[in-house]
Design an enzyme around this catalytic site. Structure first.
Site, PDB file in Angstrom:
ATOM      1  N   ASN A   6       0.863  -1.180   0.000  1.00 21.97           N
ATOM      2  CA  ASN A   6       0.000   0.000   0.000  1.00 21.97           C
ATOM      3  C   ASN A   6       0.901   1.232   0.000  1.00 21.97           C
ATOM      4  O   ASN A   6       1.519   1.551   1.005  1.00 21.97           O
ATOM      5  CB  ASN A   6      -0.894  -0.042   1.252  1.00 21.97           C
ATOM      6  N   LYS A   8       0.045   4.286  -0.136  1.00 20.88           N
ATOM      7  CA  LYS A   8      -0.565   5.460   0.525  1.00 20.88           C
ATOM      8  C   LYS A   8      -0.330   6.702  -0.352  1.00 20.88           C
ATOM      9  O   LYS A   8      -0.506   6.605  -1.563  1.00 20.88           O
ATOM     10  CB  LYS A   8      -0.031   5.605   1.955  1.00 20.88           C
ATOM     11  N   GLU A 158      -4.845  -4.885  10.782  1.00 20.92           N
ATOM     12  CA  GLU A 158      -3.776  -3.908  10.969  1.00 20.92           C
ATOM     13  C   GLU A 158      -3.998  -3.139  12.270  1.00 20.92           C
ATOM     14  O   GLU A 158      -4.774  -2.165  12.296  1.00 20.92           O
ATOM     15  CB  GLU A 158      -3.766  -2.908   9.805  1.00 20.92           C
ATOM     16  N   GLY A 164       3.094   2.172  10.742  1.00 23.27           N
ATOM     17  CA  GLY A 164       4.046   3.270  10.548  1.00 23.27           C
ATOM     18  C   GLY A 164       4.851   3.618  11.792  1.00 23.27           C
ATOM     19  O   GLY A 164       5.507   4.654  11.847  1.00 23.27           O
ATOM     20  N   SER A 194       3.965  -2.268  10.319  1.00 20.91           N
ATOM     21  CA  SER A 194       5.425  -2.342  10.494  1.00 20.91           C
ATOM     22  C   SER A 194       6.018  -3.688  10.084  1.00 20.91           C
ATOM     23  O   SER A 194       6.949  -4.183  10.724  1.00 20.91           O
ATOM     24  CB  SER A 194       5.817  -1.990  11.929  1.00 20.91           C
TER      25      SER A 194
END
Ligand code: 13P
Length: 232
Positions: A6, A8, A158, A164, A194
């Protein structure tokens, strides 16, 4: 295993093309390993790429077309043959304010359109600190209004506090949570938060982990391929 990246709000159309072409060079081997790659670039980088792995979108509005300023609908995705979407990502729930009701509406719409849906769930830190029972209760509430029997459906667990932050959930937390989810939802479940070179072997070794959804470590082909080929 599914390895989903992803991006983002990172990468451009140019850098996405270069990235996807690099992954394509390895895709034969990835498939031979029995694995699958899915990449979710930003919307401006969506194109008709000649790759034989999945390119999906991080978001779209539940409409064919219409008056939804700033959004894209199925008409725009069709132009590029996009049939895969992330729904319910915590960044959209938390930052963009998407309610469970809206997320469920999106799910129903894209299900109707036959999209492959990666449906994201995850608890905040204060819920994790209450213990695993509270976590499961919180996560199950994120399936409200969601048809979990839909065929083309993958779950991504998640934990918000692991996204992150460099701090992944522990092997025990992931295993316990995935096992508990699998009791009610018979679908592939990805872990995200992570995931990186240092923890992929541990995470991928968990039976109830069917893949990973990766943010930061997916941004460079080197670090992403390190995950994909962690066994080779
Ligand atoms: P990180 O891998 O950067 O923690 O992001 C995970 C994520 O949110 C993927 O959707």
């Amino acid at each position: 295993m599914i390895y989903a990246g992803n991006f983002k709000t990172n990468h451009t159309r140019k850098s996405t093309r270069e990235y996807l072409m690099k992954i394509q060079l390895h895709n034969h081997k990835i498939r031979a390993n029995g694995d699958r790659v899915m990449i979710f670039p930003p919307l401006t980088a969506i194109d008709n790429y000649e790759v034989d792995f999945t390119v999906g979108v991080q978001n779209a509005y539940p409409t064919q077309n219409g008056a939804f300023t700033g959004e894209v609908g199925v008409e725009q995705l069709d132009e590029f043959g996009i049939k895969t979407i992330l729904i319910g990502h915590s960044e959209r729930r938390e930052i963009l304010g998407e309610s469970q009701e809206f997320v469920a509406k999106k799910f129903a719409f894209f299900k109707e359109q036959g999209f492959e849906i990666i449906y994201c769930i995850g608890e905040p830190l204060e819920v994790r600190e209450e213990g695993s029972e509270a976590v499961i209760e919180y996560l199950m509430a994120q399936f409200e209004g969601i048809d979990t029997s839909y065929d083309n459906f993958i779950v991504a667990y998640e934990p918000i506090w692991a996204i992150g932050t460099g701090r992944s959930a522990t092997q025990k937390e992931i295993e316990e949570t995935h096992n508990a989810l699998k009791k009610s939802i018979d679908k592939p479940i990805l872990y995200g938060g992570s995931v990186k070179g240092e923890n992929i072997s541990e995470i991928a070794s968990i039976d109830s982990v069917d893949g990973v959804l990766v943010g930061g470590a997916s941004l460079k082909t080197d670090t992403f391929l390190e995950l994909v080929f962690h066994k080779n």
